[in-house]
Motif scaffolding. Structure first.
Motif, PDB file in Angstrom:
ATOM      1  N   GLU A 129       0.802  -1.069  -0.072  1.00 48.70           N
ATOM      2  CA  GLU A 129      -0.015  -0.206  -0.034  1.00 48.70           C
ATOM      3  C   GLU A 129       1.028   1.166   0.204  1.00 48.70           C
ATOM      4  N   ILE A 130       0.713   2.093  -1.009  1.00 50.71           N
ATOM      5  CA  ILE A 130       1.437   3.275  -1.182  1.00 50.71           C
ATOM      6  C   ILE A 130       0.906   4.558  -0.878  1.00 50.71           C
ATOM      7  N   GLU A 131       1.117   5.417  -0.400  1.00 53.24           N
ATOM      8  CA  GLU A 131       0.414   6.635  -0.037  1.00 53.24           C
ATOM      9  C   GLU A 131       0.698   7.816  -1.456  1.00 53.24           C
ATOM     10  N   ALA A 132      -0.506   7.991  -1.820  1.00 58.21           N
ATOM     11  CA  ALA A 132      -0.319   8.685  -3.079  1.00 58.21           C
ATOM     12  C   ALA A 132       0.155  10.168  -2.873  1.00 58.21           C
ATOM     13  N   ALA A 133      -0.105  10.562  -1.984  1.00 53.90           N
ATOM     14  CA  ALA A 133      -0.039  12.027  -1.490  1.00 53.90           C
ATOM     15  C   ALA A 133       1.630  12.393  -1.294  1.00 53.90           C
ATOM     16  N   SER A 134       2.310  11.071  -1.178  1.00 54.30           N
ATOM     17  CA  SER A 134       3.865  11.165  -0.680  1.00 54.30           C
ATOM     18  C   SER A 134       4.668  11.701  -1.899  1.00 54.30           C
ATOM     19  N   PHE A 135       3.967  11.234  -3.305  1.00 55.60           N
ATOM     20  CA  PHE A 135       4.597  11.877  -4.383  1.00 55.60           C
ATOM     21  C   PHE A 135       4.075  12.729  -5.340  1.00 55.60           C
ATOM     22  N   LEU A 136       4.813  13.551  -6.021  1.00 54.33           N
ATOM     23  CA  LEU A 136       4.318  14.480  -6.653  1.00 54.33           C
ATOM     24  C   LEU A 136       3.919  14.071  -8.170  1.00 54.33           C
ATOM     25  N   ASP A 137       2.667  14.137  -8.711  1.00 54.58           N
ATOM     26  CA  ASP A 137       2.148  13.529  -9.924  1.00 54.58           C
ATOM     27  C   ASP A 137       2.611  12.194 -10.198  1.00 54.58           C
ATOM     28  N   PRO A 138       2.351  11.205  -9.260  1.00 51.80           N
ATOM     29  CA  PRO A 138       2.771   9.837  -9.328  1.00 51.80           C
ATOM     30  C   PRO A 138       1.972   9.014 -10.722  1.00 51.80           C
ATOM     31  N   ARG A 139       2.993   8.191 -11.187  1.00 54.39           N
ATOM     32  CA  ARG A 139       2.401   7.370 -12.289  1.00 54.39           C
ATOM     33  C   ARG A 139       3.140   6.012 -12.231  1.00 54.39           C
ATOM     34  N   MET A 140       2.489   5.130 -13.050  1.00 54.69           N
ATOM     35  CA  MET A 140       3.306   3.673 -12.815  1.00 54.69           C
ATOM     36  C   MET A 140       3.456   3.334 -14.176  1.00 54.69           C
ATOM     37  N   GLU A 141       4.849   2.358 -14.414  1.00 54.60           N
ATOM     38  CA  GLU A 141       5.192   2.171 -15.512  1.00 54.60           C
ATOM     39  C   GLU A 141       5.640   0.343 -15.246  1.00 54.60           C
ATOM     40  N   VAL A 142       5.682  -0.328 -16.522  1.00 55.63           N
ATOM     41  CA  VAL A 142       5.816  -1.672 -16.601  1.00 55.63           C
ATOM     42  C   VAL A 142       7.191  -1.834 -17.290  1.00 55.63           C
ATOM     43  N   GLU A 143       8.036  -2.537 -16.172  1.00 60.38           N
ATOM     44  CA  GLU A 143       9.675  -2.801 -16.724  1.00 60.38           C
ATOM     45  C   GLU A 143      10.068  -4.208 -16.403  1.00 60.38           C
ATOM     46  N   ILE A 144      11.294  -4.673 -16.987  1.00 61.60           N
ATOM     47  CA  ILE A 144      12.121  -5.570 -16.856  1.00 61.60           C
ATOM     48  C   ILE A 144      13.442  -5.377 -15.999  1.00 61.60           C
ATOM     49  N   ALA A 145      13.330  -5.672 -14.710  1.00 63.25           N
ATOM     50  CA  ALA A 145      14.471  -5.285 -13.876  1.00 63.25           C
ATOM     51  C   ALA A 145      15.650  -6.524 -14.022  1.00 63.25           C
ATOM     52  N   PHE A 146      16.886  -5.913 -14.063  1.00 62.95           N
ATOM     53  CA  PHE A 146      17.785  -6.889 -14.316  1.00 62.95           C
ATOM     54  C   PHE A 146      18.722  -6.631 -12.987  1.00 62.95           C
TER      55      PHE A 146
END
Length: 269
Positions: A96-113
């Motif tokens: 659970e992530i507090e949206a108000a802790s971030f400025l204009d938050p957005r989510m992206e899909v990625e592959i992590a190495f």
């Protein structure tokens, strides 16, 4: 040749730090310093990260951003950038992530190495990047904008120099707990479906990242080579999003389905 003095770099880093801590966006730096260059933006990012490390944060990896045409179109920027991942940016699957802790938050899909050994050099290849990789993981990156993406007064968009200074908009990572041997996966065909509140918002293939997600890692290694820096063993490297970012609002629930690589979830409060 750098435009900003060491004092201006320090003040610019403080400006981003205050914006993040007060949760109030600021004007892009290039509005005040139109002649600043890449060296200036990297210096500002480094100074800001150094401030956070001095407060106790630890560097855990790097991110490559704007590697796909989808992201470049979304951000109106035509070349990749990179940022630094700190340990306090990482969230567990299902967080659970507090949206108000971030400025204009957005989510992206990625592959992590996740690297198994250092990777360095001006001519790093995909094969070398894969050989240096311990495992690949599905991931979601949370991006934020400490400086306005589009200035509300002028309508001008920020540049890649602004995003680099802003730590490439990096703000958080939801990392899949299970890693996969990259030699066992046809990575360009690795795909993701991003749901928000049960509805499909974005889909894509990792080939969107410069043709192969390992090319994002190569791009970063080559860029760092110019500064005599290597990617280190144990580093988490986000290779770049292959979907456009999706706005995160209080109450939004995100599900990223990577098919055989598994699923990730998080919720914004």
């Amino acid at each position: 040749m750098p435009v900003l003095s060491s004092e201006q770099v320090r003040r610019a880093a403080e400006r981003f730090d205050e914006a993040e801590r007060s949760r109030r966006q600021v004007r892009p730096l290039t509005f005040d310093f139109p002649d600043m260059d890449m060296a200036d933006s990297h210096a500002v990012q480094d100074a800001w990260i150094a401030m956070k490390v001095a407060r106790g944060a630890k560097i855990r990896g790097r991110k490559v951003g704007l590697t796909s045409k989808a992201m470049q179109r979304a951000m109106n920027i035509g070349e990749p950038d990179y940022g630094t991942l700190l340990d306090d940016m990482f969230f567990e699957d299902g967080a659970e992530i507090e949206a108000a802790s971030f400025l204009d938050p957005r989510m992206e899909v990625e592959i992590a190495f996740v690297l198994d050994r250092p990777l360095a050099g001006a001519n790093v290849t995909v094969e070398e990047a894969l050989a240096a990789t311990r495992a690949v993981h599905p991931s979601l990156e949370l991006i934020a904008a400490r400086s306005f993406r589009v200035d509300p007064e002028t309508g001008r968009a920020r540049t890649v120099i602004d995003t680099i200074a802003d730590n490439a908009a990096s703000a958080g990572v939801v990392l899949g707990g299970r890693g996969f041997d990259p030699s066992q996966i046809d990575l360009p065909w690795a795909g993701g479906i991003l749901y928000r509140n049960g509805e499909v918002e974005e889909t894509g293939l990792a080939a969107g990242v410069l043709g192969h997600p390992a090319n994002g890692v190569c791009w970063l290694a080559r860029r760092f080579a110019a500064h005599g820096i290597a990617l280190e063993s144990g580093d988490v490297i986000l290779s770049g999003s292959f979907t456009q970012p999706v706005q995160a609002r209080p109450g939004d629930e995100f599900l990223a389905d990577f098919g055989p690589l598994g699923r990730l979830e998080c919720r914004f409060t």
